[in-house]
Design an enzyme around this catalytic site. Structure first.
Site, mmCIF file in Angstrom:
data_model
loop_
_atom_site.group_PDB
_atom_site.id
_atom_site.type_symbol
_atom_site.label_atom_id
_atom_site.label_comp_id
_atom_site.label_asym_id
_atom_site.label_seq_id
_atom_site.Cartn_x
_atom_site.Cartn_y
_atom_site.Cartn_z
ATOM 1 N N ALA A 128 0.824 -1.167 -0.031
ATOM 2 C CA ALA A 128 0.161 -0.078 -0.047
ATOM 3 C C ALA A 128 0.837 1.073 -0.080
ATOM 4 O O ALA A 128 2.019 1.286 0.601
ATOM 5 C CB ALA A 128 -0.963 -0.084 1.483
ATOM 6 N N SER A 131 -0.074 8.897 0.574
ATOM 7 C CA SER A 131 0.411 10.362 0.342
ATOM 8 C C SER A 131 1.708 10.560 1.243
ATOM 9 O O SER A 131 2.278 11.409 0.931
ATOM 10 C CB SER A 131 -0.498 11.564 0.182
ATOM 11 O OG SER A 131 -1.326 11.525 1.482
ATOM 12 N N VAL A 135 3.530 1.038 2.835
ATOM 13 C CA VAL A 135 3.879 -0.207 3.705
ATOM 14 C C VAL A 135 4.446 -1.393 2.941
ATOM 15 O O VAL A 135 3.962 -1.684 1.716
ATOM 16 C CB VAL A 135 2.328 -0.545 4.244
ATOM 17 C CG1 VAL A 135 2.569 -1.676 5.134
ATOM 18 C CG2 VAL A 135 1.983 0.657 4.780
ATOM 19 N N LYS A 149 6.019 0.264 7.952
ATOM 20 C CA LYS A 149 5.439 1.536 7.381
ATOM 21 C C LYS A 149 6.732 2.494 7.259
ATOM 22 O O LYS A 149 7.161 2.756 8.086
ATOM 23 C CB LYS A 149 4.493 2.112 8.176
ATOM 24 C CG LYS A 149 3.680 3.062 7.619
ATOM 25 C CD LYS A 149 2.336 3.538 8.422
ATOM 26 C CE LYS A 149 1.426 4.550 7.748
ATOM 27 N NZ LYS A 149 0.335 4.668 8.490
ATOM 28 N N ASP A 284 -10.561 7.791 11.817
ATOM 29 C CA ASP A 284 -10.477 7.471 10.291
ATOM 30 C C ASP A 284 -11.106 6.152 10.013
ATOM 31 O O ASP A 284 -10.113 5.334 9.353
ATOM 32 C CB ASP A 284 -9.339 7.852 9.664
ATOM 33 C CG ASP A 284 -9.482 7.689 8.085
ATOM 34 O OD1 ASP A 284 -10.474 8.032 7.598
ATOM 35 O OD2 ASP A 284 -8.392 7.694 7.526
#
Length: 551
Positions: A128, A131, A135, A149, A284
């Site tokens: 993934a 912005s 990862v 990450k 989120d």
């Protein structure tokens, strides 16, 4: 205007990039009003799109800082109409991966060795890419699968330059553009700056994750990935890799034998506990951050964006939700007026509108109430009265509405209001119980005693200042200061204009006199006068252009 406030050459360069994007999407006039000097050309590509879509595309082209800003704006359902929120929600935190050579060099700096030497296995291709970070999958020496990450190399200077420009832009918009003050741009940018800087610190994300994990230590059905601190720092973190079923894949959920109704309940209860009990929550909870595991467990990942609620704010939120569910107009009105602060509100009209809003749901069974719809209607009412939610509560309402949407996707009979009712009752009892009342009374008594103890000293200082003539009253009238600067600038232009005109007239008279010193066959003093008039006229012309053509 904005260009004059840009502090460094780097900021000026970034400002030109921002101006070029604004021009591309049809906001050239807005860029020029901010003082960004750009060559004029038509923005034909933007003509077919509505304003919300053009803004969304502009934010996307401007890069990580502005993509994140759009995601924050998507939570401000109290400030923007649904069509704007819908566009902001399309700003996916996805980007092409950074160059592996640059990522590897940064990893070598942070790890002290090549990633291939530190980990038993490391996949250079990220699973993934967002912005801010991307990862990679890896394995520890003992075979444990982990997610590494990594913050994008070189992103921090660009973000800091953008934040400086956004802070200046927000101050200008609030002070000089009519209608923008109701959006509280400086407060939005302040909240955004705090959120983005925290998100750049990947170690802070892990501290957030461990705080939430500690809260759910006795609830094995809620999973938060383990953090491996030996390899975690500001620019990278390492957490256990979560291999679960995505929240929006019904076929995979059925194949895994998961109970969708139980998953919806557990996700909602976990979120309500974080908000109403802990005051610290995942801000989120979109599908990419929720996974379902065997045993009907719910995994939350990516705690880069979290919300904080003080005890007072939780009390207010409890009162509001209780008022909405219990159809108590007075309680809802009181809370909204408290949130309005010192803003001018037509209280009688607001109360009437809230009463009509609550009556709309009168007679409906609790299980038939849609919390998301109620919150959407309430925020539309706030916009109508030019009221704005506190930033922390905007995150809460957005998260709750999002969670209800996902709950209903899992279970069409999902009842968010019913799930919230036990938490609201517990929060109300805790707020009005003997222990809580005694604690608040003790705090109030302590504060009053402190004020009473300092009162004699304060009175002595006040009397002493009055006797010595040092007592002063300061009134801050920002709008008058701005008006004064405009008058001062206009007076300077007028004076230069008069002097320039006088030089032209005087020099023209001197030119008719043949005696005296000459320069290139022309009277010297007349030539000097015309040169001075030329300089004054040029300064006046440039000054008018820089002010926006005299607007």
């Amino acid at each position: 205007m904005l260009a004059a406030l840009a502090g460094t050459a780097r900021d000026l360069g970034r400002l030109q990039e921002i101006g070029a994007v604004l021009l591309r999407y049809g906001f050239g006039d807005f860029a020029r009003r901010l003082g960004i000097q750009l060559p004029w050309r038509r923005a034909e590509a933007a003509s077919a799109m509505e304003a919300p879509a053009r803004v969304r595309h502009a934010l996307q082209d401007l890069g990580p800082t502005f993509v994140k800003l759009g995601q924050i704006l998507a939570t401000r359902v109290d400030l923007f109409a649904p069509e704007w929120i819908a566009e902001f929600e399309k700003l996916q935190d996805q980007a092409p991966p950074a160059l592996w050579e640059e990522v590897r060099a940064q990893l070598v700096e942070d790890l002290g060795a090549a990633p291939e030497e530190v980990f038993a296995d490391f996949e250079p291709v990220p699973v993934a890419a967002g912005s801010v970070a991307q990862v990679h999958r890896a394995k520890l020496a003992d075979g444990t699968r982990v997610a590494v990450k990594v913050r994008r190399p070189g992103i921090e200077p660009v973000v800091e330059a953008d934040l400086r420009l956004l802070a200046r832009l927000a101050a200008l918009l609030e002070a000089h553009v009519e209608g923008f003050a109701r959006f509280h741009p400086r407060e939005v940018v302040r909240q955004f700056t705090h959120t983005l800087r925290a998100e750049l610190d990947l170690a802070a994300e892990c501290r957030n994750a461990e705080r939430v994990a500690q809260s759910f230590r006795d609830q094995p059905a809620i999973v938060v990935p383990q953090v491996y601190w030996a390899w975690t720092g500001t620019r990278m973190n390492v957490q256990a890799f979560v291999e679960g079923t995505p929240s929006r894949d019904p076929a995979a959920l059925a194949a895994a034998g998961l109970d969708r109704r139980v998953l919806a309940q557990r996700g909602a209860q976990a979120m309500l506990k974080m908000v109403l009990e802990d005051g610290f929550f995942h801000a989120d909870p979109h599908p990419g951050n929720l996974f379902y595991l065997p045993g009907n467990r719910v995994a939350f990942i990516d705690f880069g964006m979290v919300g904080h609620l003080s005890e007072r704010r939780r009390d207010e939120l409890t009162r509001l939700l209780n008022g909405l569910v219990g159809r108590d107009t007075d309680d809802v009105t009181d809370v909204l007026l408290d949130w309005a602060g010192g803003g001018r509100v037509a209280q009688a009209r607001l109360s009437a509108d809230i009463d009509a809003f609550i009556n709309r749901y009168h007679g409906a069974a609790l299980k038939d109430l849609r919390m998301g719809a109620m919150l959407a209607d309430m925020t539309a009412l706030l916009r109508e009265h030019s009221l704005a939610l506190p930033a922390d509560l905007a995150l809460v309402l957005k998260a709750c509405a999002t969670l209800e949407t996902y709950g209903r996707e899992l279970d069409p009979q999902f009842d968010m209001v019913g799930e919230a009712a036990p938490f609201l009752r517990a929060a109300t009892l805790a707020r009005s119980g003997p222990a809580a009342l005694a604690q608040r009374g003790w705090r109030a008594a302590s504060a009053l005693a402190g004020i009473a103890g300092e009162l004699p000293q304060d009175l002595r200082e006040l009397i002493r200042s009055a006797r010595s003539g040092r007592l002063q009253m300061h009134v801050d009238l920002t709008s008058l200061q701005s008006f004064g600067r405009q008058v001062d600038t206009s007076a300077n232009r007028l004076a230069i204009g008069i002097v320039t005109a006088a030089l032209i007239v005087g020099s023209a008279i001197v030119m008719t006199i043949e005696s005296g010193p000459q320069l290139f066959g022309l009277p010297l003093f007349g030539s000097v006068g015309f040169a001075g008039a030329l300089v004054g006229g040029a300064w006046l012309f440039v000054s008018i252009l820089r002010s926006g053509g005299g607007r």
